[in-house]
Design a protein around this motif. Sequence first.
Motif, PDB file in Angstrom:
ATOM      1  N   TYR A 196       5.483  -5.099  10.304  1.00  0.00           N
ATOM      2  CA  TYR A 196       5.387  -4.576   8.912  1.00  0.00           C
ATOM      3  C   TYR A 196       6.917  -4.585   8.155  1.00  0.00           C
ATOM      4  CZ  TYR A 196       6.080  -0.328  11.167  1.00  0.00           C
ATOM      5  OH  TYR A 196       7.213   0.742  11.603  1.00  0.00           O
ATOM      6  N   ASN A 245      -5.432  10.841   1.732  1.00  0.00           N
ATOM      7  CA  ASN A 245      -5.273   9.369   1.524  1.00  0.00           C
ATOM      8  C   ASN A 245      -4.548   8.639   2.461  1.00  0.00           C
ATOM      9  OD1 ASN A 245      -6.124  10.362  -0.860  1.00  0.00           O
ATOM     10  ND2 ASN A 245      -4.565  10.334  -1.877  1.00  0.00           N
ATOM     11  N   ARG A 246      -5.165   7.848   3.297  1.00  0.00           N
ATOM     12  CA  ARG A 246      -4.624   6.960   3.986  1.00  0.00           C
ATOM     13  C   ARG A 246      -6.050   5.403   4.276  1.00  0.00           C
ATOM     14  NH1 ARG A 246      -8.450  10.423   6.570  1.00  0.00           N
ATOM     15  NH2 ARG A 246      -9.947   9.543   7.983  1.00  0.00           N
ATOM     16  N   LEU A 247      -5.338   4.474   5.305  1.00  0.00           N
ATOM     17  CA  LEU A 247      -5.817   3.639   5.325  1.00  0.00           C
ATOM     18  C   LEU A 247      -7.053   3.845   6.360  1.00  0.00           C
ATOM     19  CD1 LEU A 247      -3.694   0.650   4.045  1.00  0.00           C
ATOM     20  CD2 LEU A 247      -5.914   1.370   2.542  1.00  0.00           C
ATOM     21  N   GLU A 248      -7.275   3.614   6.868  1.00  0.00           N
ATOM     22  CA  GLU A 248      -8.426   4.070   8.293  1.00  0.00           C
ATOM     23  C   GLU A 248      -9.228   2.532   8.760  1.00  0.00           C
ATOM     24  OE1 GLU A 248     -11.822   6.940  10.425  1.00  0.00           O
ATOM     25  OE2 GLU A 248     -10.076   7.903   9.633  1.00  0.00           O
ATOM     26  N   GLN A 249      -9.415   1.894  10.018  1.00  0.00           N
ATOM     27  CA  GLN A 249      -9.900   0.852  10.262  1.00  0.00           C
ATOM     28  C   GLN A 249     -10.488   1.061  11.528  1.00  0.00           C
ATOM     29  OE1 GLN A 249      -8.690  -2.220  11.904  1.00  0.00           O
ATOM     30  NE2 GLN A 249      -9.945  -3.363  11.806  1.00  0.00           N
ATOM     31  N   TYR A 288       0.764  -0.777  -0.192  1.00  0.00           N
ATOM     32  CA  TYR A 288      -0.257  -0.454  -0.157  1.00  0.00           C
ATOM     33  C   TYR A 288       0.889   1.276   0.572  1.00  0.00           C
ATOM     34  CZ  TYR A 288      -3.756  -2.825   1.288  1.00  0.00           C
ATOM     35  OH  TYR A 288      -4.643  -4.300   1.074  1.00  0.00           O
ATOM     36  N   ASN A 302      -5.190   4.617  12.064  1.00  0.00           N
ATOM     37  CA  ASN A 302      -4.713   5.307  10.819  1.00  0.00           C
ATOM     38  C   ASN A 302      -3.723   4.756  10.562  1.00  0.00           C
ATOM     39  OD1 ASN A 302      -7.208   7.346  10.084  1.00  0.00           O
ATOM     40  ND2 ASN A 302      -6.927   7.417  12.327  1.00  0.00           N
ATOM     41  N   ILE A 303      -3.656   4.520   9.132  1.00  0.00           N
ATOM     42  CA  ILE A 303      -2.461   4.302   8.218  1.00  0.00           C
ATOM     43  C   ILE A 303      -2.358   5.448   7.620  1.00  0.00           C
ATOM     44  CG2 ILE A 303      -0.944   2.777   7.678  1.00  0.00           C
ATOM     45  CD1 ILE A 303      -2.501   0.263   8.007  1.00  0.00           C
ATOM     46  N   MET A 311       1.214   4.920  11.158  1.00  0.00           N
ATOM     47  CA  MET A 311      -0.036   4.256  11.318  1.00  0.00           C
ATOM     48  C   MET A 311      -0.449   4.915  12.841  1.00  0.00           C
ATOM     49  SD  MET A 311       0.593   0.126  11.952  1.00  0.00           S
ATOM     50  CE  MET A 311       1.744   0.335  10.669  1.00  0.00           C
ATOM     51  N   SER A 369       5.812   2.752   1.569  1.00  0.00           N
ATOM     52  CA  SER A 369       5.051   1.835   1.267  1.00  0.00           C
ATOM     53  C   SER A 369       4.966   0.631   1.908  1.00  0.00           C
ATOM     54  CB  SER A 369       5.572   0.847  -0.233  1.00  0.00           C
ATOM     55  OG  SER A 369       5.926   1.574  -1.664  1.00  0.00           O
ATOM     56  N   PHE A 423       0.153   7.744   0.191  1.00  0.00           N
ATOM     57  CA  PHE A 423      -0.812   8.328   1.253  1.00  0.00           C
ATOM     58  C   PHE A 423      -0.096   9.786   0.744  1.00  0.00           C
ATOM     59  CE2 PHE A 423       0.688   3.582   2.974  1.00  0.00           C
ATOM     60  CZ  PHE A 423      -0.356   4.039   3.335  1.00  0.00           C
TER      61      PHE A 423
END
Length: 181
Positions: free
Chosen positions: A35, A14-18, A3, A134-135, A47, A149, A6
């Motif tokens: 990771y 732009n981020r990954l969020e759970q 991924y 948040n990543i 993150m 990445s 960001f």
Amino acid sequence: VAYSGFTSGQFTGNRLEQPYNSDLAFGANDFSISYWIKDLVDSTDIMGVGKRTVDLAWCFYKDAGGGLRFTYSVNGNGYLDVEYQLADNGTVPNWIQVTVTKRSGVTSMYIDGVLKISSSLSAAAIYASTSALNIGSGNTNNTIASSFSLALLRISKTAPSAEQIKKMYNDEKFLFQENAK
């Protein structure tokens, strides 16, 4: 699969969020986060759960001086950290594996399967934030674009042994060599 892409911002861009997940509220229990990462530059959020000095539970970031930090709060605003100074002149251009464990109150950081630092910073529980994971943005108040990445993120409520971490690194490193198939 990695991924990337960001962008800067405090919990924006732009981020990954759970969404909040109680499994990421480790409390005083053992845990591990592992990771692979590359193209990591100074002053970059990686993150975390919560915002540092406000409601932080935990986060990873690379500070302005080149230190890779795992930071966590035991009271919701003050924080403690484990830092390893990367010898990278500002950028980590190649893939590295990062693993942080907490076992019996001792927090340890491994880089490429090798223990770099351990500290019994606090045996207290990590603050139980109800924030999302948040990543790629937000945790340390910076607005530096996160150009890294990230691959093979694993978060567990158990802590592997040093031998298991070394084995993970040795088994996975072939995936991150140039022209790997």
